[in-house]
Write an enzyme that holds these catalytic residues in place. Structure first.
Site, PDB file in Angstrom:
ATOM      1  CG  PHE A  47      -0.472 -10.097   4.610  1.00  0.00           C
ATOM      2  CD1 PHE A  47      -1.031  -9.502   5.505  1.00  0.00           C
ATOM      3  CD2 PHE A  47      -0.077  -9.335   3.844  1.00  0.00           C
ATOM      4  CE1 PHE A  47      -1.832  -9.155   5.165  1.00  0.00           C
ATOM      5  CE2 PHE A  47      -0.994  -8.401   3.417  1.00  0.00           C
ATOM      6  CZ  PHE A  47      -1.534  -7.982   3.831  1.00  0.00           C
TER       7      PHE A  47
ATOM      8  CD  GLN B 172       1.105  -8.785  -6.123  1.00  0.00           C
ATOM      9  OE1 GLN B 172       0.821  -8.364  -5.431  1.00  0.00           O
ATOM     10  NE2 GLN B 172       2.122  -9.960  -5.412  1.00  0.00           N
TER      11      GLN B 172
ATOM     12  CG  HIS C 162      -4.746  -8.748  -4.355  1.00  0.00           C
ATOM     13  ND1 HIS C 162      -5.553  -9.357  -3.886  1.00  0.00           N
ATOM     14  CD2 HIS C 162      -4.130  -8.576  -3.181  1.00  0.00           C
ATOM     15  CE1 HIS C 162      -5.500  -8.917  -3.006  1.00  0.00           C
ATOM     16  NE2 HIS C 162      -4.585  -8.605  -2.103  1.00  0.00           N
TER      17      HIS C 162
ATOM     18  CG  LEU D 220      -7.012  -4.592  -2.342  1.00  0.00           C
ATOM     19  CD1 LEU D 220      -6.697  -5.539  -3.023  1.00  0.00           C
ATOM     20  CD2 LEU D 220      -5.809  -3.770  -2.137  1.00  0.00           C
TER      21      LEU D 220
ATOM     22  CD  GLU E 260      -1.456 -12.099   1.153  1.00  0.00           C
ATOM     23  OE1 GLU E 260      -1.090 -11.761  -0.205  1.00  0.00           O
ATOM     24  OE2 GLU E 260      -0.267 -11.946   1.289  1.00  0.00           O
TER      25      GLU E 260
ATOM     26  NE  ARG F  40      -0.585 -10.161  -2.342  1.00  0.00           N
ATOM     27  CZ  ARG F  40      -0.980  -8.593  -1.701  1.00  0.00           C
ATOM     28  NH1 ARG F  40       0.125  -7.750  -2.812  1.00  0.00           N
ATOM     29  NH2 ARG F  40      -1.213  -8.358  -0.725  1.00  0.00           N
TER      30      ARG F  40
ATOM     31  CG  HIS G  61      -2.797  -5.385  -6.080  1.00  0.00           C
ATOM     32  ND1 HIS G  61      -4.354  -4.057  -5.681  1.00  0.00           N
ATOM     33  CD2 HIS G  61      -2.115  -5.915  -5.094  1.00  0.00           C
ATOM     34  CE1 HIS G  61      -3.184  -4.028  -4.379  1.00  0.00           C
ATOM     35  NE2 HIS G  61      -2.552  -4.869  -3.822  1.00  0.00           N
TER      36      HIS G  61
ATOM     37  NE  ARG H 242       3.762  -4.833  -4.354  1.00  0.00           N
ATOM     38  CZ  ARG H 242       2.030  -4.940  -3.161  1.00  0.00           C
ATOM     39  NH1 ARG H 242       2.859  -5.649  -2.206  1.00  0.00           N
ATOM     40  NH2 ARG H 242       1.203  -4.543  -3.840  1.00  0.00           N
TER      41      ARG H 242
END
Lengths: 584, 235
Positions: A115, A237, A239, A249, A252, A283, A350, A395
């Protein structure tokens, strides 16, 4: 109604906390405005990041800690991050023992995928694969497993009940909530020795969001109305990969499995912005790079307003086994089959990094007149609603599920031991209860005013346009002006439907007020933090300013002022990670 | 303009349910059915009641009957379901209606709980995770993905007739999810609780469940596996 512990919110954090208490035999209730498996945790896809040393037998939680501190742009609390990363493996193994159907490696261990923002050996050892996955339905698998284990342990569920406001007693301790049964309209005071807010995020303050309709920041709204501060609430955040137009969504994990972003020229542009990590940079970095590509005219589609996520080179077998849910979503919402063509994507709101400040036990904190942390008796928070803070200004993917499991569990453990020692709370007076009912009465009585659906749209557009991926002071101040005007209009919104039973119009009006509280706090603090850090990118203050802003922001609702709180730089078992320039 | 006919019932004012027609401007777009409901609620009548949450087909809130077929409103495009410019939306059949499109799912959830839908293993767990081969894990695919939307059970004639005694496709899919799990050690106890003539054997293989499942799962097949296990147990 009287309980040892009342948990508001039936998502991952709430159900993990509830499970801890129920298992120990305490009388535990979960209040959830939806049936628990409808909670937004269910939408988490890619996985739960944790150094369980399956993919790499030498993996070390300290490496995960390093990544998380760096990802936070150095305003994550290092004691909390240390706790999360070190306790994480135990919490993951517990979930597996409860039955969570993780994907597996050939040796039978839990499958882990790469990730963004992950490294080995404190950033020196290349990309790590640390995100434990159940295909691309990890949140679904997690949430259902937790619900199932709560059934097993006889947790009491108030499903489709909506918490309206906190109830405090005369000494200021939180003693429960006022809640309404959506099905019947009945309003009751639910009393508890410990009240836990696990109410999730509030992504619906933005027009374009990956978040469910129900993510309206109810816990944040209740905390602010009760006069409690929130922390780092300007940190939202975006995304990188929400499906263009729909906002849904795309994990990732797609990039973890080898997918990458391209612009209209077919160029893999992340190679320019993050030469080492490329598409697996933080991100915030990827989202900003995408917006720059679009601004500079290299976006895709007739409006040149998105970029493409390319996956077809991974082959049908990998896509159907590792990313089956994504294939489904893309076909449904983008009319694109990832096996053959790229998915149109755009940065989409997100996750709320900020929230109700807590310590690692989930105890809610406020700051006293001498600037010292002080504990709010009776109130706890965990999960996205809380800011403990492990995510700081940005995050890392896979850390939200870990956060909610570890701190849901930690809150449960702490309350369990506090209950064992004995918690004595004074009852509220009837005026305390009446105060908490006032908001509902006002909402019910409003017969004039504007339609809440129009006001909600207006609020979402203000936030989208004035407080998005890139921010600047002048434009934010205009946004704040618009919010000043919206406050009274939202609190006066009309309620045409006065019925009692399953009146969703009434619930939506109550939710809109919570959304507004979150939006206003976000706006005021975003304007106040005069630097760029993590997800907070200011055109008028483009650099990180460690001299003035290496700290948490605090928002005090009573006078709508911004304050500061120290970040913790003293982990217990490892040396401090010193702030460095953050590159990927 | 789309003709939308909605099932309306307010327990406080209506003696009986009725259908109410709305004309909805879809802007010529192939919206999802949930988008149409949102348009009705925000622009035409705020009192329309329905459940919704994720709007991407994973939470299972908005199972509805659309032009006669059960499905999730949020992932059902108009092009798939509208006939002759008309869309008729009713609550899921067979369950008591609380209001409008909202049904009382207590019975459905009770059947789910009846199968003890949680892992049972009487050995103490290891320090790390229990190991499971990818092949054993693969046996859970097509089972663990159930989102409890109730589209299947409420399209099943056997469930309509015996909702208290026949567990129904959703509950049985979950039952098999644990029977099939190599980590679960309660297989015999689980099967013993299913041996009566109703719990499983009321399934007559009509397959409505498989044809409506919005996640593409096949409860009939899972029920077939349970039946085989029960039969080989009694032999």
């Amino acid at each position: 109604m009287d309980f040892d512990g009342v948990i508001v919110g039936g998502g991952g954090a709430g159900m993990r906390a509830a499970l801890q208490l129920s298992k120990s035999g305490y009388n535990t209730a979960v209040i959830s405005k939806v049936f628990p498996t409808r909670s937004h945790t269910v939408s988490a896809q890619g996985g739960i990041t944790c150094a369980i040393a399956s993919d790499d037998p030498d993996d070390d939680w300290r490496w995960h800690m390093y990544d998380t501190v760096k990802g936070s742009d150095y305003i994550g609390d290092q004691d909390a991050i240390e706790y999360m990363c070190s306790v994480g493996p135990e919490a993951i193994f517990e979930l597996e023992h409860m039955g969570l159907p993780f994907s597996r490696t050939e040796s039978g261990r839990i499958y882990q995928r790469p990730f963004g923002g992950q490294s080995k050996n404190f950033g020196e050892g290349g990309q790590a694969a640390r995100t434990c996955a159940a295909a691309d339905r990890t949140g679904h698998a997690l949430l259902h497993t937790l619900y199932q284990n709560n059934i097993k342990n006889d947790t009491v569920f108030f499903n489709e009940w909506f918490a309206i406001d906190l109830v405090k007693n005369q000494s200021g301790a939180v003693v429960g909530v006022i809640a309404i049964c959506i099905e019947t309209g009945e309003v009751v005071f639910i009393k508890a020795k410990a009240t836990v807010f696990a109410t999730g995020g509030a992504g619906r303050i933005y027009a374009s969001t990956t978040n469910a309709h129900i993510n309206t920041g109810d816990g944040i709204g209740m905390a602010l109305r009760a006069g409690f501060p929130v922390q780092d609430i300007e940190m939202w955040q975006f995304h990188p990969t929400g499906i263009h137009g729909a906002g849904t969504l795309v994990t990732e994990g797609c990039r973890g499995e080898g997918g990458y972003l391209i612009n209209k020229d077919g160029e893999r542009f992340m190679e320019r912005y993050a030469p080492n990590a490329k598409d697996l940079a933080g991100r915030d970095v990827v989202a900003r790079s995408m917006v720059l590509e679009i601004i500079e005219g290299r976006g895709c589609g007739p409006e040149a307003d998105h970029v493409f996520l390319k996956l077809d080179h991974l082959g049908e077998e990998v896509l159907e086994t590792r990313l089956p849910g994504i294939c489904e979503l893309s076909r449904t919402f983008a009319h694109a089959d990832p096996v053959k063509e790229p998915i149109p994507v755009v940065p989409t709101c997100h996750y709320m990094m900020g929230g109700i400040p807590t310590n690692v036990h989930g105890q809610v904190l406020t700051v006293d007149s001498s600037g010292q942390d002080s504990i709010v008796p009776g109130l706890y928070a965990c999960g996205e609603a809380a800011c403990v803070s492990v995510h700081g200004a940005n995050r890392l993917g896979g850390n939200s599920l870990l956060d909610l499991v570890v701190f849901g569990r930690a809150s449960g453990l702490f309350i369990e031991s506090a209950l064992r020692d004995g918690i004595d709370v004074a009852d509220p007076s009837s005026s305390d209860v009446e105060d908490a009912c006032n908001r509902l009465n006002k909402v019910n009585e409003n017969s004039k005013g504007e339609k809440s659906s129009d006001l909600r749209k207006e609020l979402q557009n203000v936030m989208q346009n004035h407080f998005g991926v890139f921010r600047n002071g002048k434009f934010m101040r205009e946004g704040i002006e618009k919010l000043v005007d919206l406050r009274s209009r939202i609190y006066d919104a009309r309620l045409d439907d006065k019925s009692q039973q399953f009146n969703t119009a009434r619930i939506e009006n109550l939710e809109l007020q919570n959304l507004f509280e979150v939006a206003e706090a976000t706006a005021i603090v975003a304007e106040g933090r005069e630097e760029s850090r993590g997800a907070h990118a200011r055109e008028d203050f483009q650099d990180r300013d460690d001299e003035n802003w290496l700290c948490h922001s605090m928002y005090y609702p009573t006078d709508r002022k911004v304050g500061k709180r120290d970040v913790n730089f003293t982990p217990k078992t490892v040396d401090t990670f010193q702030p460095k320039i953050r590159t990927y | 303009m789309l003709q939308v006919s909605l099932y309306r019932y307010s327990p406080e004012t209506d003696e009986a349910p009725k259908m109410q027609d709305f004309r909805v401007d879809t802007g010529g777009k192939d919206l999802m059915v949930l988008d149409v409901l949102e348009l009705v609620k925000s622009q035409l009548d705020s009192s329309v009641a329905y459940r919704r949450s994720c709007r991407e087909g994973v939470c299972g809130s908005d199972g509805l009957n659309m032009n006669g077929k059960n499905g999730l409103a949020c992932i059902t495009p108009l092009s798939e379901v509208v006939k002759k410019g008309k869309l008729v939306i009713r609550p899921l059949p067979g369950l008591p209606v609380i209001r409008d499109l909202v049904v009382d799912m207590s019975l459905f959830y009770a059947q789910y709980e009846k199968v003890e839908p949680y892992l049972q293993n009487d050995e103490s767990p290891p320090e790390i995770e229990r190991l499971q081969t990818p092949e054993d894990r693969e046996k859970l695919d097509g089972l663990y993905e159930c989102i409890l939307c109730a589209c299947c059970s409420t399209s099943c004639p056997s469930f309509w007739w015996n909702p208290e005694r026949f567990i129904g496709p959703a509950g049985l899919l979950q039952s098999y999810r644990f029977l099939a799990d190599s980590r679960d050690t309660a297989t015999q106890e689980r099967l013993s609780k299913l041996e009566d003539p109703f719990s499983v054997f009321r399934c007559h293989g009509i397959q409505n469940c498989a044809s409506v499942c919005p996640k593409g799962l096949n409860p009939t097949k899972a029920i077939g596996h349970i039946k085989s296990m029960l039969l080989s147990k009694s032999n």
